[in-house]
Design a protein around this motif. Structure first.
Motif, PDB file in Angstrom:
ATOM      1  N   LEU A 193       3.963  -0.378  -1.073  1.00 35.64           N
ATOM      2  CA  LEU A 193       4.850  -0.758  -2.543  1.00 35.64           C
ATOM      3  C   LEU A 193       5.852   0.372  -2.705  1.00 35.64           C
ATOM      4  O   LEU A 193       7.076   0.239  -2.982  1.00 35.64           O
ATOM      5  CB  LEU A 193       3.923  -1.054  -3.681  1.00 35.64           C
ATOM      6  CG  LEU A 193       4.672  -1.952  -4.654  1.00 35.64           C
ATOM      7  CD1 LEU A 193       5.018  -3.423  -3.972  1.00 35.64           C
ATOM      8  CD2 LEU A 193       3.698  -2.157  -5.689  1.00 35.64           C
ATOM      9  N   SER A 194       5.166   1.682  -3.013  1.00 38.03           N
ATOM     10  CA  SER A 194       5.984   2.790  -3.439  1.00 38.03           C
ATOM     11  C   SER A 194       7.085   3.102  -2.495  1.00 38.03           C
ATOM     12  O   SER A 194       8.321   3.260  -2.845  1.00 38.03           O
ATOM     13  CB  SER A 194       5.001   3.940  -3.758  1.00 38.03           C
ATOM     14  OG  SER A 194       4.228   3.600  -4.445  1.00 38.03           O
ATOM     15  N   GLY A 212       4.323  -3.442   0.543  1.00 34.24           N
ATOM     16  CA  GLY A 212       2.713  -3.284   0.143  1.00 34.24           C
ATOM     17  C   GLY A 212       1.711  -4.040   0.917  1.00 34.24           C
ATOM     18  O   GLY A 212       0.982  -3.270   1.475  1.00 34.24           O
ATOM     19  N   THR A 213       2.201  -5.220   1.484  1.00 28.83           N
ATOM     20  CA  THR A 213       1.213  -5.928   2.565  1.00 28.83           C
ATOM     21  C   THR A 213       1.135  -5.242   3.846  1.00 28.83           C
ATOM     22  O   THR A 213       0.000  -4.925   4.340  1.00 28.83           O
ATOM     23  CB  THR A 213       1.717  -7.384   2.611  1.00 28.83           C
ATOM     24  OG1 THR A 213       1.836  -7.830   1.283  1.00 28.83           O
ATOM     25  CG2 THR A 213       0.908  -8.226   3.506  1.00 28.83           C
ATOM     26  N   PHE A 242      -1.775  -0.606   0.119  1.00 29.72           N
ATOM     27  CA  PHE A 242      -0.868  -1.465  -0.795  1.00 29.72           C
ATOM     28  C   PHE A 242      -0.134  -0.671  -1.701  1.00 29.72           C
ATOM     29  O   PHE A 242       1.209  -0.626  -1.598  1.00 29.72           O
ATOM     30  CB  PHE A 242      -1.726  -2.608  -1.357  1.00 29.72           C
ATOM     31  CG  PHE A 242      -0.878  -3.489  -2.151  1.00 29.72           C
ATOM     32  CD1 PHE A 242      -0.302  -4.520  -1.499  1.00 29.72           C
ATOM     33  CD2 PHE A 242      -0.691  -3.288  -3.578  1.00 29.72           C
ATOM     34  CE1 PHE A 242       0.392  -5.325  -2.091  1.00 29.72           C
ATOM     35  CE2 PHE A 242       0.212  -3.941  -4.296  1.00 29.72           C
ATOM     36  CZ  PHE A 242       0.571  -5.311  -3.688  1.00 29.72           C
ATOM     37  N   ARG A 277       9.538  -5.445  -1.672  1.00 28.96           N
ATOM     38  CA  ARG A 277       8.465  -4.581  -2.067  1.00 28.96           C
ATOM     39  C   ARG A 277       7.079  -5.195  -1.700  1.00 28.96           C
ATOM     40  O   ARG A 277       6.191  -4.461  -1.442  1.00 28.96           O
ATOM     41  CB  ARG A 277       8.717  -4.223  -3.421  1.00 28.96           C
ATOM     42  CG  ARG A 277       9.946  -3.573  -3.705  1.00 28.96           C
ATOM     43  CD  ARG A 277      10.283  -3.035  -5.180  1.00 28.96           C
ATOM     44  NE  ARG A 277      11.460  -2.509  -5.327  1.00 28.96           N
ATOM     45  CZ  ARG A 277      12.322  -2.667  -6.497  1.00 28.96           C
ATOM     46  NH1 ARG A 277      12.076  -3.531  -7.389  1.00 28.96           N
ATOM     47  NH2 ARG A 277      13.373  -2.159  -6.333  1.00 28.96           N
ATOM     48  N   LEU A 278       6.992  -6.607  -1.941  1.00 27.61           N
ATOM     49  CA  LEU A 278       5.741  -6.840  -1.823  1.00 27.61           C
ATOM     50  C   LEU A 278       5.159  -7.044  -0.398  1.00 27.61           C
ATOM     51  O   LEU A 278       4.177  -6.905  -0.240  1.00 27.61           O
ATOM     52  CB  LEU A 278       5.607  -8.530  -2.522  1.00 27.61           C
ATOM     53  CG  LEU A 278       4.215  -9.195  -2.269  1.00 27.61           C
ATOM     54  CD1 LEU A 278       3.031  -8.484  -3.142  1.00 27.61           C
ATOM     55  CD2 LEU A 278       4.399 -10.479  -2.788  1.00 27.61           C
ATOM     56  N   SER A 319       8.521   1.096  -0.347  1.00 21.43           N
ATOM     57  CA  SER A 319       9.622   0.031  -0.224  1.00 21.43           C
ATOM     58  C   SER A 319      10.490   0.364  -1.379  1.00 21.43           C
ATOM     59  O   SER A 319      11.677   0.299  -1.263  1.00 21.43           O
ATOM     60  CB  SER A 319       8.955  -1.242  -0.198  1.00 21.43           C
ATOM     61  OG  SER A 319       8.183  -1.585   0.900  1.00 21.43           O
ATOM     62  N   GLN A 320      10.028   0.838  -2.430  1.00 20.76           N
ATOM     63  CA  GLN A 320      10.836   0.946  -3.658  1.00 20.76           C
ATOM     64  C   GLN A 320      11.476   2.164  -3.596  1.00 20.76           C
ATOM     65  O   GLN A 320      12.699   2.328  -3.938  1.00 20.76           O
ATOM     66  CB  GLN A 320       9.899   0.911  -5.032  1.00 20.76           C
ATOM     67  CG  GLN A 320      10.729   0.928  -6.165  1.00 20.76           C
ATOM     68  CD  GLN A 320       9.770   0.846  -7.659  1.00 20.76           C
ATOM     69  OE1 GLN A 320       8.442   0.720  -7.138  1.00 20.76           O
ATOM     70  NE2 GLN A 320      10.369   0.914  -8.588  1.00 20.76           N
TER      71      GLN A 320
END
Length: 188
Positions: free
Chosen positions: A93-94, A119-120, A89, A115-116, A96-97
């Motif tokens: 998340l990282s 992480g998913t 996760f 981003r969420l 995507s950011q």
């Protein structure tokens, strides 16, 4: 830890062996007595209450993790999932950011969820990783388990003895015991 499987014809020699080990003050990490898979013959002695005092861990073949790879695999999966899912996760998340990709926005999802959702996806990857990476065992272990299962099906008792790595098994006491065979399973 060193693990030894002692194959016995009856339950009584196992009890005697364990009593001798206790007299010799041999450090034992764990001791399990495995009932034969062949339940047609009666392997119980008349003084079964004294056996219960000696063997607190008398189990069936399929309930022992050492002899059942499926139980061991489930434990490894749980352990791996407990850290791979959160790590996945955070990594998703990282990623995507850092990359600022619009993968999910291009699919029609709101830009705020990018981003969420990353992480998913990372979390799902961690779950899949824990599932697939926990599955393998060595061919040598498989061969040993086949031998032990066959012996158990033939009506033999299996005494699983786990000793500290630095302790040598008590060979003198083992020679006195009416054991058919002793199999050493991997040292950890």
């Amino acid at each position: 830890m060193s693990t030894y499987v002692i194959i016995l014809k009856e339950k009584k020699p196992a009890k005697e062996f364990l009593l001798k080990l206790r007299e010799a003050q041999t450090p034992i990490l764990n001791c399990d007595l495995v009932e034969p898979l062949d339940n047609q013959s009666d392997h119980e002695d008349s003084n079964s209450d004294t056996f219960e005092e000696v063997f607190t861990n008398q189990k069936s073949f399929n309930n022992i993790k050492l002899l059942n790879p499926a139980l061991t695999r489930k434990d490894r999966q749980k352990t791996l999932a407990s850290w791979l899912i959160p790590f996945g996760f955070i990594a998703g998340l990282s990623f995507s950011q850092m990359t600022d990709l619009k993968t999910f926005a291009d699919m029609g999802f709101p830009n705020q969820l990018e981003r969420l959702l990353g992480g998913t996806v990372g979390m799902i990857s961690g779950a899949l990783g824990s599932f697939f990476s926990a599955g393998g065992i060595s061919q040598e272990t498989v061969d040993d388990l086949k031998v032990l299962r066959k012996k158990s099906e033939e009506g033999f008792w299996l005494l699983i003895l786990e000793l500290p790595l630095e302790i040598e098994p008590p060979w003198e006491i083992l020679k006195e015991t009416k054991s058919l065979e002793i199999i050493t399973l991997g040292k950890e």
